[in-house]
Design an enzyme around this catalytic site. Structure first.
Site: not given
Length: 486
Positions: A75, A96, A197, A226, A305-306
């Site tokens: 990922q 492969r 992840e 990821d 964010g307050g």
């Protein structure tokens, strides 16, 4: 004589593949123009071509002429290279023989077809199969290194070196090559550790700050380890390409997953430093009189964010697990909130009139707002609140997102047709460029473009391609047939 002709053919192909690159080098090496800077001093800038007279969207893609050698899998790396492909880069995915990217066969939902795990991360790419351990395979890889601008990999530490593709070897073949890597950790005690992840989320500070105060750490559904690191790597690659215009040489680009997660969780590092100077007053535990420890706590659905915020129930929550809305009690719209929820007296009550006064009462305030939101659907709440500039957001299920017409119209959700699995949905380019529109194409079949890459990119003749194939460098070894009973 024949050998000489082959050599000349490959030389012509390489020359053609680097036509754009030579133009860039010529541009960078030409006399630099002096332009006045704002502070009155002179600064140097690269000369630019005259503005295109072609209509917007018809002057090529942003990364036209850039060729990427893609050694990525799963990922993080594929997220990066798919984004580059969306921007117009020619991404050649090396796989492969007989196996390919492991995700082709993971979480399979349509028998005999590539999984959605693979198809949704490898659109707009070409696939070539190469046995990197085979001598002829190594030769093909070397030729690809010479023909490409960027090599991207997310192997375990040291794997690329073991393939013979060391930094020194790559730059001996192609000094302009940019080698970009995703790793779990940067240099340090953990740099050799394998990371996935959720490990990245835990090591990057996300898990310790996600969840509810009285519960365990949680990982988020968004793939910030990821896909988030893949996005960081793509930015690094584009910056390296731009720097190469000046320097004429490539460089290493590293994006560590721990670093990427921490960058996305930077507000929590902000709060960690604020703790030294007192409690975090916007966290609901402050209003509840619960003391803080020496590390940033988990804060449930508190806004980061307050501005106080919380997820509230909406009409239908009893049967719909996503009938909820995120509601923020932003100070400038507090009076409008009071009017909507039937509490006009709160506009003048000393216990509610100011943000500091409201902090100890947030639990009660959100419970009262929830009594109002439960009488309406999440979309009705959003429509009403938006008229008053009250910031809210409905909790959208993946089903709702998949069916949202506006996301189809903007190319954020795209339906793609696949020759084996049929039609499927994928996420289009999240970055919209006005002069570089994105056409999302399906993922490649395993080795689908092997022949065209060998002939068109590397300039191999048909007889040479046949010889390489016969050597077994491009195909999986055949399994011996079972002996038939006499």
């Amino acid at each position: 004589m024949a050998k000489s002709k082959k050599t000349k053919a490959r030389s012509k192909a390489r020359a053609a593949s680097k036509k754009v690159a030579r133009k860039v080098v010529k541009l960078a090496s030409s006399k630099k123009a002096k332009t006045p800077a704002r502070n009155g001093s002179a600064r140097t800038s690269l000369p630019l071509p005259p503005p295109s007279k072609k209509p917007y969207g018809q002057a090529g893609k942003a990364l036209d002429g850039v060729r990427v050698l893609d050694f990525t899998h799963v990922q993080s790396g594929p997220t990066c290279t798919q984004l580059l492909a969306y921007m117009g880069a020619d991404v050649i995915k090396v796989e492969r023989p007989g196996v390919g990217d492991i995700t082709r066969g993971q979480l399979v939902d349509v028998k005999g077809a590539d999984s959605l795990y693979f198809t949704m991360l490898n659109g707009n790419k070409r696939s070539i199969t190469i046995d990197s351990k085979h001598p002829e395979g190594k030769r093909v890889l070397d030729e690809l290194v010479k023909a490409c601008d960027v090599l991207v990999e997310n192997f375990a530490p040291g794997a690329l070196d073991r393939m013979g593709l060391t930094w020194e070897h790559i730059h001996k073949l192609n000094p302009r090559m940019i080698v970009a890597s995703v790793k779990g950790f940067g240099p340090g005690p953990y740099e050799d550790c394998k990371v996935y992840e959720n490990v990245a989320q835990c090591a990057g500070g996300a898990a310790s700050t996600t969840g509810f105060r009285d519960g365990p750490p949680l990982v988020t559904g968004a793939q910030i380890g990821d896909s988030g690191t893949g996005l960081h790597l793509a930015l690094g690659i584009v910056a390296a390409l731009y720097q190469r215009i000046r320097t004429g040489r490539g460089q290493k680009v590293l994006a560590a997953m721990q670093d990427g997660v921490l960058n996305l969780a930077r507000v929590k590092l902000r709060d960690q430093q604020r703790l030294k100077h007192g409690p975090l007053k916007e966290y609901s535990q402050y209003g509840e009189g619960i003391p803080f420890g020496d590390a940033v706590p988990r804060a449930g659905n508190d806004s980061g964010g307050g501005q106080p915020g919380w997820i509230l129930k909406c009409k239908g929550w009893e049967t719909d697990p996503n009938a909820y809305i995120y509601f923020i009690t932003q100070a400038p719209v507090w009076e409008a909130i009071c009017d909507l929820i039937g509490k006009p007296e709160w506009k003048t009550d000393p216990d509610y009139v100011t943000p500091p006064a409201r902090l100890p009462r947030l639990k009660q305030i959100f419970a009262t707002i929830e009594e109002w939101t439960m009488t309406k659907t999440k979309f009705e709440v959003m429509e009403i609140c938006n008229k008053h500039d009250i910031p809210v957001g409905p909790i959208l299920s993946m089903k709702e997102i998949a069916e949202e017409p506006s996301l189809r119209k903007t190319g954020t959700v795209v339906e793609v047709d696949h020759p084996v699995r049929g039609k499927y949905l994928t996420v289009g380019n999240p970055i919209k460029l006005s002069d570089s529109p994105c056409e999302v194409k399906r993922s490649p079949l395993l080795g689908e473009h092997t022949d065209e890459i060998l002939t068109q990119v590397l300039g191999f003749k048909k007889d040479e391609v046949a010889r390489i194939k016969a050597s077994g460098a491009l195909t999986a070894p055949e399994k011996p047939e079972k002996s038939k009973a006499a």
